[in-house]
Design a protein around this motif. Structure first.
Motif, short mmCIF file in Angstrom:
data_model
loop_
_atom_site.label_atom_id
_atom_site.label_comp_id
_atom_site.label_asym_id
_atom_site.label_seq_id
_atom_site.Cartn_x
_atom_site.Cartn_y
_atom_site.Cartn_z
N ALA A 78 0.88 -1.16 0.00
CA ALA A 78 0.00 0.00 0.00
C ALA A 78 0.93 1.21 0.00
O ALA A 78 2.14 1.05 0.15
CB ALA A 78 -0.89 -0.01 1.23
N ARG A 79 0.38 2.42 -0.17
CA ARG A 79 1.22 3.63 -0.20
C ARG A 79 2.06 3.74 1.08
O ARG A 79 3.22 4.06 1.04
CB ARG A 79 0.34 4.89 -0.32
N ASP A 80 1.40 3.45 2.23
CA ASP A 80 2.09 3.71 3.49
C ASP A 80 2.42 2.44 4.28
O ASP A 80 2.83 2.51 5.42
CB ASP A 80 1.24 4.63 4.37
N GLU A 81 2.22 1.27 3.67
CA GLU A 81 2.52 0.06 4.41
C GLU A 81 2.82 -1.11 3.46
O GLU A 81 2.13 -1.28 2.47
CB GLU A 81 1.33 -0.32 5.31
N ILE A 82 3.86 -1.89 3.78
CA ILE A 82 4.08 -3.12 3.03
C ILE A 82 3.94 -4.30 3.98
O ILE A 82 4.15 -4.15 5.19
CB ILE A 82 5.48 -3.16 2.36
N THR A 83 3.52 -5.45 3.44
CA THR A 83 3.41 -6.65 4.25
C THR A 83 4.43 -7.65 3.73
O THR A 83 4.53 -7.86 2.52
CB THR A 83 1.99 -7.24 4.15
N VAL A 84 5.20 -8.23 4.65
CA VAL A 84 6.30 -9.12 4.27
C VAL A 84 6.10 -10.48 4.89
O VAL A 84 5.71 -10.60 6.06
CB VAL A 84 7.65 -8.52 4.75
N GLN A 85 6.32 -11.50 4.09
CA GLN A 85 6.29 -12.86 4.61
C GLN A 85 7.73 -13.29 4.80
O GLN A 85 8.54 -13.19 3.89
CB GLN A 85 5.56 -13.72 3.57
N LEU A 86 8.06 -13.78 6.01
CA LEU A 86 9.45 -14.11 6.31
C LEU A 86 9.67 -15.61 6.19
O LEU A 86 8.81 -16.40 6.60
CB LEU A 86 9.80 -13.66 7.72
N TYR A 87 10.81 -16.00 5.68
CA TYR A 87 11.09 -17.40 5.46
C TYR A 87 11.92 -18.01 6.60
O TYR A 87 12.52 -19.05 6.42
CB TYR A 87 11.78 -17.58 4.11
N GLU A 88 11.98 -17.34 7.74
CA GLU A 88 12.81 -17.84 8.82
C GLU A 88 12.13 -17.65 10.16
O GLU A 88 11.11 -16.98 10.26
CB GLU A 88 14.15 -17.08 8.83
N ASP A 89 12.72 -18.21 11.20
CA ASP A 89 12.24 -18.06 12.56
C ASP A 89 12.33 -16.59 12.94
O ASP A 89 13.35 -15.95 12.75
CB ASP A 89 13.12 -18.91 13.49
N THR A 90 11.23 -16.04 13.49
CA THR A 90 11.20 -14.60 13.74
C THR A 90 11.45 -14.24 15.21
O THR A 90 11.25 -13.11 15.59
CB THR A 90 9.83 -14.03 13.32
N SER A 91 11.88 -15.21 16.02
CA SER A 91 12.15 -14.90 17.43
C SER A 91 13.11 -13.73 17.55
O SER A 91 14.11 -13.67 16.84
CB SER A 91 12.80 -16.11 18.13
N GLY A 92 12.80 -12.81 18.46
CA GLY A 92 13.71 -11.70 18.72
C GLY A 92 13.47 -10.49 17.83
O GLY A 92 14.03 -9.43 18.07
N LEU A 93 12.64 -10.62 16.79
CA LEU A 93 12.36 -9.44 15.96
C LEU A 93 11.49 -8.48 16.76
O LEU A 93 10.72 -8.87 17.61
CB LEU A 93 11.61 -9.85 14.69
N ARG A 94 11.63 -7.19 16.45
CA ARG A 94 10.88 -6.20 17.20
C ARG A 94 10.52 -5.06 16.26
O ARG A 94 11.20 -4.86 15.25
CB ARG A 94 11.71 -5.68 18.34
N PRO A 95 9.49 -4.29 16.59
CA PRO A 95 9.15 -3.13 15.77
C PRO A 95 10.34 -2.18 15.71
O PRO A 95 11.10 -2.08 16.69
CB PRO A 95 7.97 -2.50 16.51
N GLY A 96 10.51 -1.53 14.59
CA GLY A 96 11.62 -0.61 14.43
C GLY A 96 12.75 -1.21 13.61
O GLY A 96 13.56 -0.49 13.04
N ILE A 97 12.80 -2.52 13.52
CA ILE A 97 13.87 -3.17 12.76
C ILE A 97 13.73 -2.85 11.27
O ILE A 97 12.61 -2.74 10.75
CB ILE A 97 13.85 -4.69 13.03
N GLU A 98 14.87 -2.69 10.60
CA GLU A 98 14.83 -2.23 9.22
C GLU A 98 14.64 -3.37 8.22
O GLU A 98 15.22 -4.44 8.36
CB GLU A 98 16.13 -1.50 8.90
N VAL A 99 13.79 -3.10 7.23
CA VAL A 99 13.57 -4.04 6.13
C VAL A 99 14.24 -3.45 4.91
O VAL A 99 14.00 -2.28 4.58
CB VAL A 99 12.06 -4.20 5.86
N THR A 100 15.10 -4.22 4.23
CA THR A 100 15.81 -3.70 3.06
C THR A 100 15.37 -4.42 1.80
O THR A 100 15.40 -5.66 1.76
CB THR A 100 17.33 -3.90 3.23
#
Lengths: 471, 587
Positions: free
Chosen positions: B43-65
């Motif tokens: 969307a203009r102001d939001e993207i949705t990402v599907q992750l292919y790995e264990d997401t333990s420890g991820l937190r808001p603020g982390i950068e997506v490249t």
């Protein structure tokens, strides 16, 4: 527990069932462990289940009754839940989250492992191929268990699965002198079981002396649902430590997985997730897999983790999501039967739907006995024919049957009474093999298409009683 | 490169606020560990990402490249005989036995390259520029990637060893650019690789399994599905086909299945020899393993990874067979991610696009003329694991609409340890008619006739069994009892085939034809006997019947003398019984 990395005060906004919602004023990550200290000084364990920009959702692992929002402090550990294990694990009794219940001292914490475990690379796995004897003919002869396998027991309410679980825990052994050389241990986890069952397990194992080689985890029916989700994970973490650090062969008995799945459904519903079949969450397959797939062997390491999870099929329905998804993950299943139980056959194992997928790799020449595979195949084929004949006899009456069919009927009864049924005594594999051959002797040799001529000659025509040497 | 800031996480799905442009299906990395993901909604102001790995420890603020390209895999000579996760990242290194997040791509390897073109040659996309040896006995070709334009060769490497990620050929494209070609190239997994033309398939993909090859065959470039409840032997059947089928390359996708099974498969495939080349089976195999406890979303991608790898080998002019075990787990992964996105659920909670995704997948099977002018094929075989063994559930019903052959596994047969538990009345093959000519040319002139005969017999058996259950077998007329005996022979001796028997695990087309003919002779002979007044039970009690029942087990591949001896014994027995009946009748 290690030291808290961050402490938040007055950040709890809302509590609902096992969930606690906090404002997100701190930098914490998904799945991290937390400790919530109430104003009254009570301490409860939890973990972070979801995160967004404003709030943190914590899943409480202890009972939340009496928890207030005011004056509550939350300590964050900055890492997922860990179980601190070390030598001296055997013979101990713990609750579902690894706290000693036996009044003994805390464990010497040499290692701290994530209770969720990590997936083993398929390439690092050693294919399981070594026989493990349970003492039950219906399993050892017909559906052999091998080290590193996961073979569940599908039971139903009112069936003697507790008794079977204890018998396996007491009688299981490795063949020959492997047991002394490499070590053998049991990890027994009661998940959401009534107090009486817990006492039964503890007493029986103490009586038989099996407790000394056992680690017991008891999560009672009265403990919180979220804790129920952790009990098998703590148990498996202990098993992995014994197997892959201490190098032992470990048999893990988990009972009852149905309680686990009920807890999963309850927690999922309170998080507001979209339900799938019968209200169970859509990820139940993946979640169960994270437990069951922890069975196995690792190349280059001596130990093994073998699992016998026990579940009760709701309403004896094998197509219910719990047994169904389990069957798709595990390497076979052993199914208990109410009809056999009523006829006092113990263990009441219904053979036709039972299966051990890894049996082929663990039996035969050099493993158990060269003719074991053919014998088991022939018994299966004949017993299946006998069952069909029973249906036929139910319609046309026994008098309407041919002579061969009558022989099959007699074989079927004999097989149930003398091979499956064995009462309280454990049988060695040799005794089980002998029982199998002797059951086949009443059948016409020409009908035995799964045996070759030599096997018929050696085991069936020569009627002198013989002992089967195990090669 | 675009970046985004994470705002929300739930399981393998995260949302982020973008800074810059992201594309749908673009691959991204997340955080310091560089976790791999794919953009699935924008969307203009939001993207949705599907992750292919264990997401333990991820937190808001982390950068997506963002990476700027679609989710792709690196194709090259190193793939063959390898074992990978769902995104073609190698997992063969077992120094660390556990799967951990953030595994990186395979380092460059060196291969021997022999050019087949000269400076000045004009190449089209998909044309071969040389051969690559990777020590497996299968010569691989290096092609001009299909997404480059063709052109004139300006430089080409001499024969020798080169790292697979370095250029070995340079061409001047029509648009004036100079392009460098290496032994490896990237290809987006969800984009089918182009071909010149799709060809009709009139040649069978032989599996060495009688019930498949003779009753429900599958064509090269065709599709097959194996639905069956748990314990009916889907995996063993797929593995058996993987071992003995006459494909050049096998791509085995273990999608959400058991770790021990994958370990067993690897151990067995490295021990067994390919009956055609005499080299270990593993050398013609690519294993893509995403077991049930590995991240769910990678399970979704693994199917596409597998088929892209299969197409890569097809484009080199090979016949490839892809096995997906199991497509139901893949569909469940779709459902799980769809649920987390809050999409409107369709039938049984599956997203409404399930059917079109299945169609996309099976459509990628084909026998083709490649861009380089070679003939190659991809045959797709998918296991389906219907919940509670109920074939009316969405994945099975949709799959049924797209496949050419269906092998329905039957719980009753499996419970009696009758393997392969393919139920003849719940299976079909739409291509059997097209393949009859092949069998005719191969010397089995009565293939089509006997096939029909067997199928009719099995259908009659099912009907008569129902009747036998009511009135009892002995009360049936002799002719019907004979049908049951003949059907028993077809079932026990022809359809049942143990995957673990040294003699019977593989049956060559000639052996299948001989066995088919012998059973045909028995059926015809016993009918003549019946006409002469011999009771069906008397026919069954002849020693030759037991010999026929066990011929698969007892007569090994290539022992034609034993078969002709059995044939003579059968003929003699029938003649003797007829004579006895005549004499008995006359006296």
């Amino acid at each position: 527990m290690t030291y808290a990395r961050l402490v938040g005060e007055e950040i709890a906004n809302r509590a609902e069932g096992p969930l606690l919602f906090l404002s997100r004023s701190l930098d914490v990550g998904l799945n991290e462990a937390v400790e919530v200290e109430g104003a009254d000084g009570s301490v409860r364990l939890g973990r972070i289940a979801a995160l967004d920009e404003d709030s943190i959702t914590v899943e409480m692992l202890d009972d939340t009754a009496g928890l207030a929002l005011q004056g509550t402090r939350v300590r964050f550990f900055g890492e997922p839940l860990r179980f601190h294990v070390g030598p001296g694990l055997l013979g101990r009794v713990f609750n579902g989250i690894g706290k000693p219940l036996d009044g003994g001292p805390p464990l010497a914490a040499e290692h701290a492992y994530r209770v969720d475990g990590l997936p083993i690379k398929p390439t690092a796995r050693e294919a399981p191929s070594e026989f493990l004897e349970t003492g039950f003919t219906a399993i050892d002869l017909m559906n052999s268990l091998v080290r590193g396998q996961k073979l569940p027991l599908f039971s139903g309410g009112g069936l003697p699965h507790d008794r079977i679980a204890v018998d396996i825990a007491c009688n299981a052994r490795l063949p020959g002198d492997t047991q002394e050389a490499e070590g053998f241990a049991i990890v027994f986890a009661g998940i959401g079981i009534p107090h009486d069952s817990a006492e039964f397990f503890r007493e029986e194992m103490e009586k038989s002396g099996a407790l000394a080689r056992t680690v017991l985890f008891l999560n009672l029916a009265s403990d919180s649902s979220a804790q129920r989700l952790l009990a098998p994970r703590f148990a498996l973490t202990a098993a992995e430590y014994l197997a892959f650090v201490e190098g032992m062969h470990v048999l893990v008995i988990l009972t009852d997985l149905t309680n686990y799945c009920e807890a999963l459904r309850e927690v999922s519903a309170s998080r507001g997730e979209v339900p799938s079949r019968k209200g169970y969450p859509g990820y139940m397959y993946s979640d169960l897999a994270t437990l069951y797939e922890r069975a196995g062997r690792i190349r280059g390491k001596p130990g093994s983790v073998t699992q016998v999870p026990i579940l009760t099929m709701p309403n004896d329905d094998i197509t219910h999501p719990i047994p169904d998804l389990t069957g798709y993950i595990t390497e076979g299943q052993i199914v208990l039967d109410r009809d056999l139980h009523r006829r006092d056959i113990y263990p009441p194992i219904r053979l036709l739907p039972s299966l051990s997928r890894l049996m082929k790799d663990g039996i035969g020449k050099g493993r158990t006995h060269a003719d074991h595979p053919a014998l088991a195949a022939q018994l299966y084929a004949s017993y299946s024919q006998a069952q069909q004949t029973r249906v036929l006899a139910g319609v046309v009456g026994e008098d309407g049957l041919s002579e061969d069919d009558r022989k099959l009927l007699i074989f079927g009864d004999n097989f149930e009474q003398k091979v499956i049924h064995q009462g309280v005594d454990a049988r060695t594999l040799e005794e089980s093999l002998a029982a199998g051959w002797s059951a086949l002797r009443g059948l016409p040799a020409g009908e035995l298409h799964r045996l070759d001529d030599r096997q018929i000659r050696e085991h069936l025509l020569d009627r002198a009683p013989r002992r089967e040497p195990v090669s | 490169m675009s970046t985004a800031e994470t705002t929300w996480i739930s399981g393998p799905v995260l949302r982020a606020r973008p800074d810059g442009a992201f594309r749908l299906r673009e691959s991204v990395t997340v955080g310091d560990q560089a976790l791999l993901g794919e953009v699935i909604r924008i969307a203009r102001d939001e993207i949705t990402v599907q992750l292919y790995e264990d997401t333990s420890g991820l937190r808001p603020g982390i950068e997506v490249t963002g990476s700027g390209r679609l989710l792709s895999i690196r194709l090259g000579p190193a793939i063959l005989a390898g074992i990978f996760d769902g995104l073609l990242r190698p997992i063969a290194d077992i120094a660390d036995p556990y799967v951990k997040p953030g595994m990186q791509v395979q380092p460059a390897r060196r291969f021997h390259f022999t050019p087949s073109v000269c400076v000045g040659d004009t190449l089209m996309p998909g044309a071969a520029i040389g051969e690559v040896a990777n020590g497996t006995g299968i010569a691989q070709r290096c092609l001009v990637p299909a997404d480059l334009s063709g052109g004139r060769v300006t430089a080409i490497a001499d024969p020798g060893e080169y790292p697979d990620d370095q250029p070995i050929c340079w061409i001047d494209a029509a648009d004036g650019r100079n392009l460098a070609i290496a032994m490896t190239h990237e290809w987006p997994v969800r984009v089918p690789r182009p071909v010149q033309a799709r060809l009709p398939s009139d040649e069978p993909m032989l599996t060495g399994q009688r019930v498949i090859d003779c009753l429900f065959p599958v064509a090269r470039g065709g599709t097959g599905a194996i639905p069956g409840g748990f314990g009916t032997g889907k995996t063993v059947l797929l593995e058996t086909v993987g071992k003995w089928c006459n494909a050049d390359v096998i791509v085995y996708v273990g999608c959400g299945e058991r770790g021990n099974e994958m370990a067993g498969l690897l151990a067995e495939f490295s021990e067994l020899e390919d009956p055609r080349s005499g080299r270990p089976l593993l050398e013609r195999t690519v294993v893509i393993a995403n077991t049930s406890n590995m991240p769910v979303s990678a399970r979704e991608a693994s199917i596409y990874t597998g088929i892209t790898v299969a197409e890569y080998f097809r484009d080199q002019g090979m016949n490839v067979t892809l096995m997906a075990d199991s497509t139901s787990r893949w569909a469940e992964a779709l459902r799980e991610v769809s649920g987390r996105l809050g999409e409107l659920p369709g039938e049984a909670g599956y997203p409404a696009y399930l059917s079109s995704r299945l169609a996309d997948f099976y459509e990628r099977a084909a026998r083709v003329r490649t861009l380089g002018g070679e003939i190659g094929s991809v045959t797709l075989l998918g296991a389906v694991s219907p919940p509670s063994g109920d074939f009316s559930e969405p994945v099975t019903t949709h799959t049924r609409r797209y496949v050419g052959s269906l092998w329905g596994l039957d719980a009753k047969r499996a419970q009696a340890r009758f393997y392969p538990a393919i139920h003849p009345l719940q299976s079909y093959s739409l291509v059997a008619g097209n393949l009859a000519r092949w069998w005719h040319t191969a010397g089995c002139t009565r293939w089509q006739e006997l096939r029909r005969r067997f199928l009719t017999l099995l259908e009659d058996e099912a009907r008569l069994e129902r009747m036998a259950r009511i009135i009892g077998r002995d009360a049936m007329p002799a002719r019907q009892r004979l049908v049951l005996i003949c059907a028993q022979l077809v079932n026990e001796c022809f359809l049942r085939q143990s995957a673990y028997s040294m003699n019977d695990r593989y049956a060559s087309p000639s052996r299948q034809a001989v066995m088919m003919r012998l059973i045909g002779s028995f059926i015809e002979g016993s009918e003549r006997l019946l006409d002469a007044g011999v009771a069906p039970e008397a026919i069954r009690d002849q020693p030759v019947f037991r010999r026929l029942m066990r011929m698969g087990e007892e007569i090994e591949e290539g022992d034609w003398e034993a078969f002709s001896a059995l044939d003579q014994e059968l003929t003699a027995t029938i003649r003797r019984l007829i004579n006895e009946a005549r004499e008995g009748g006359g006296g």
